[in-house]
Write a protein that holds these residues in place. Structure first.
Motif, PDB file in Angstrom:
ATOM      1  N   LYS A 186       0.531  -1.344   0.270  1.00  0.00           N
ATOM      2  CA  LYS A 186       0.040  -0.334   0.059  1.00  0.00           C
ATOM      3  C   LYS A 186       0.921   1.544   0.284  1.00  0.00           C
ATOM      4  N   MET A 187       2.107   1.440   0.819  1.00  0.00           N
ATOM      5  CA  MET A 187       3.069   2.151   0.739  1.00  0.00           C
ATOM      6  C   MET A 187       3.456   2.514  -0.949  1.00  0.00           C
ATOM      7  N   LEU A 188       3.550   1.636  -1.433  1.00  0.00           N
ATOM      8  CA  LEU A 188       4.497   1.959  -2.910  1.00  0.00           C
ATOM      9  C   LEU A 188       3.021   2.417  -3.761  1.00  0.00           C
ATOM     10  N   ALA A 189       1.985   1.882  -3.677  1.00  0.00           N
ATOM     11  CA  ALA A 189       0.806   2.243  -4.294  1.00  0.00           C
ATOM     12  C   ALA A 189       0.379   3.410  -3.971  1.00  0.00           C
ATOM     13  N   GLN A 190       0.448   4.029  -2.589  1.00  0.00           N
ATOM     14  CA  GLN A 190       0.334   5.482  -2.310  1.00  0.00           C
ATOM     15  C   GLN A 190       1.079   6.308  -2.524  1.00  0.00           C
ATOM     16  N   HIS A 191       2.347   5.948  -2.614  1.00  0.00           N
ATOM     17  CA  HIS A 191       3.076   7.868  -2.114  1.00  0.00           C
ATOM     18  C   HIS A 191       4.111   7.705  -3.670  1.00  0.00           C
ATOM     19  N   PRO A 192       4.124   8.835  -4.120  1.00  0.00           N
ATOM     20  CA  PRO A 192       5.375   9.091  -5.686  1.00  0.00           C
ATOM     21  C   PRO A 192       7.218   8.703  -4.598  1.00  0.00           C
ATOM     22  N   MET A 193       7.200   8.389  -5.557  1.00  0.00           N
ATOM     23  CA  MET A 193       9.206   7.372  -5.171  1.00  0.00           C
ATOM     24  C   MET A 193       9.699   7.891  -6.222  1.00  0.00           C
ATOM     25  N   ILE A 194      10.711   8.167  -5.339  1.00  0.00           N
ATOM     26  CA  ILE A 194      11.769   9.056  -5.470  1.00  0.00           C
ATOM     27  C   ILE A 194      12.975   7.420  -5.768  1.00  0.00           C
ATOM     28  N   LEU A 195      13.214   7.339  -7.132  1.00  0.00           N
ATOM     29  CA  LEU A 195      14.305   6.352  -7.407  1.00  0.00           C
ATOM     30  C   LEU A 195      15.701   6.502  -8.239  1.00  0.00           C
ATOM     31  N   PRO A 196      16.465   5.458  -8.124  1.00  0.00           N
ATOM     32  CA  PRO A 196      17.267   5.476  -8.853  1.00  0.00           C
ATOM     33  C   PRO A 196      17.109   5.011 -10.268  1.00  0.00           C
ATOM     34  N   THR A 197      18.293   5.820 -11.182  1.00  0.00           N
ATOM     35  CA  THR A 197      17.737   5.239 -12.729  1.00  0.00           C
ATOM     36  C   THR A 197      17.355   3.478 -12.993  1.00  0.00           C
ATOM     37  N   LEU A 198      17.347   3.813 -13.987  1.00  0.00           N
ATOM     38  CA  LEU A 198      17.133   1.721 -14.443  1.00  0.00           C
ATOM     39  C   LEU A 198      18.691   1.579 -14.614  1.00  0.00           C
ATOM     40  N   GLU A 199      19.743   2.400 -14.803  1.00  0.00           N
ATOM     41  CA  GLU A 199      21.456   2.046 -14.694  1.00  0.00           C
ATOM     42  C   GLU A 199      21.398   1.026 -13.423  1.00  0.00           C
ATOM     43  N   SER A 200      21.194   1.083 -12.353  1.00  0.00           N
ATOM     44  CA  SER A 200      21.034   0.829 -11.073  1.00  0.00           C
ATOM     45  C   SER A 200      20.337  -0.392 -10.793  1.00  0.00           C
ATOM     46  N   GLY A 201      22.063  -0.848 -10.205  1.00  0.00           N
ATOM     47  CA  GLY A 201      21.344  -2.803 -10.254  1.00  0.00           C
ATOM     48  C   GLY A 201      20.001  -2.908  -9.193  1.00  0.00           C
ATOM     49  N   VAL A 202      19.919  -1.478  -8.347  1.00  0.00           N
ATOM     50  CA  VAL A 202      18.554  -1.172  -6.655  1.00  0.00           C
ATOM     51  C   VAL A 202      17.873  -1.274  -7.598  1.00  0.00           C
ATOM     52  N   ARG A 203      17.627  -0.545  -9.126  1.00  0.00           N
ATOM     53  CA  ARG A 203      15.636  -0.266  -9.622  1.00  0.00           C
ATOM     54  C   ARG A 203      15.693  -1.274  -9.959  1.00  0.00           C
ATOM     55  N   LEU A 204      16.504  -2.147 -10.592  1.00  0.00           N
ATOM     56  CA  LEU A 204      16.065  -3.055 -11.187  1.00  0.00           C
ATOM     57  C   LEU A 204      15.722  -4.473 -10.636  1.00  0.00           C
ATOM     58  N   GLN A 205      16.238  -4.109  -8.811  1.00  0.00           N
ATOM     59  CA  GLN A 205      15.665  -5.153  -7.508  1.00  0.00           C
ATOM     60  C   GLN A 205      13.872  -4.620  -7.781  1.00  0.00           C
ATOM     61  N   PHE A 206      14.193  -3.746  -7.666  1.00  0.00           N
ATOM     62  CA  PHE A 206      13.053  -2.321  -7.336  1.00  0.00           C
ATOM     63  C   PHE A 206      11.958  -3.232  -8.008  1.00  0.00           C
TER      64      PHE A 206
END
Length: 298
Positions: A186-206
């Motif tokens: 619900k947190m991921l759906a309701q709040h705007p997200m600040i994400l690393p770019t697509l080149e980041s390994g963390v972004r791919l995992q997210f």
């Protein structure tokens, strides 16, 4: 084809760094005309004009800039040779560390902490892209590089990677957004997200985690700089996906809150070297420090 004359190259390097032929000639104990001849012979050998004159100052042409970059590398490597062989078996005073420009400053500080109080050590810190840092490592302009992903190694560029640390990744936000705790989906759906770019390994995992939860996040910003992610999280525009170590001070002071740990998402930190016969002995001081033993952390 005749070989490059390194005396000419050394004279060119001196003039390029000084920007003035007369001063460089005095420093080299040469006449100005003799130095001009040396530079002219190098230009003829390379087939390009290296300087252009504007008033009394000399400015590098594009070919001159390329030549200077190579000259700096060549003579730095020579200095490295002398210093390394003369100091075999003794502690070297200088260590040159490169770090990915987006890497957490807090993590970098913890990494170099074992050397911070040593008065006999000079720390030289550089930042850049992965390609820039690995290139400097190959040319011996850096002793060790900190990255979030290990580079490919082959027989030509034998990089050696050592995992230092594995940091969990969490949802970080302002205290106002932390009020009224919700389950992760619900947190991921309701709040705007600040994400690393697509080149980041963390972004791919997210992205994989969001898919598993059946959530399509609302993206407030995609950022490739941890400092900017920190500022955006503090401003309250959304929840940031980042390792808590990046905002350690803000979490301790209550300026930001860790809302939840993202299951299965980690940020890895690697120390990368290149195989050398005489590695800088200060590298082992850093790698053997207690906080990195085991290579992982919560």
């Amino acid at each position: 084809m005749s070989e490059l004359n390194y005396h000419h190259l050394r004279y060119f390097r001196a003039v390029a760094h000084d920007g003035n032929l007369t001063r460089a000639a005095e420093r080299l104990n040469l006449s100005q005309s003799a130095l001009s001849i040396q530079i002219k012979q190098l230009e003829e050998r390379l087939g390009h004009q290296l300087f252009e004159r504007r008033g009394r100052q000399l400015y590098l042409t594009e070919a001159g800039r390329i030549a200077l970059d190579h000259a700096d590398t060549i003579f730095a490597t020579g200095d490295e040779l002398l210093q390394t062989l003369r100091q075999t078996g003794t502690t070297r005073r200088a260590i040159r560390i490169g770090a990915l420009a987006t890497l957490s400053r807090n993590f970098q500080l913890e990494f170099i902490r074992p050397l911070l109080d040593r008065t006999d050590v000079e720390l030289i810190l550089r930042s850049g892209s992965t390609a820039e840092l690995l290139g400097a490592l190959e040319t011996l302009n850096l002793d060790i590089v900190l990255l979030t992903q290990p580079p490919a190694a082959d027989a030509v560029t034998p990089f050696v990677s050592e995992q230092l640390y594995q940091q969990r990744v969490s949802l970080i936000g302002s205290p106002a957004l932390a009020s009224g705790k919700l389950e992760l989906g619900k947190m991921l759906a309701q709040h705007p997200m600040i994400l690393p770019t697509l080149e980041s390994g963390v972004r791919l995992q997210f992205e994989a985690l969001a898919a598993r939860l059946g959530v399509t996040p609302q993206i407030a910003a995609e950022v490739d700089d941890m400092a900017m992610m920190r500022l955006l999280a503090r401003s309250g525009v959304g929840l940031a996906v980042m390792p808590p170590i990046v905002v350690q001070q803000e979490l301790e002071t209550g300026m930001l809150s860790e809302l939840d740990t993202l299951p299965g998402i980690v940020e890895n930190f690697y120390a990368v070297q290149i195989k050398r016969r005489f590695p800088n002995p200060l590298i082992r001081v850093l790698l053997d420090a207690g906080q990195w033993s085991g290579g992982k952390g919560g």
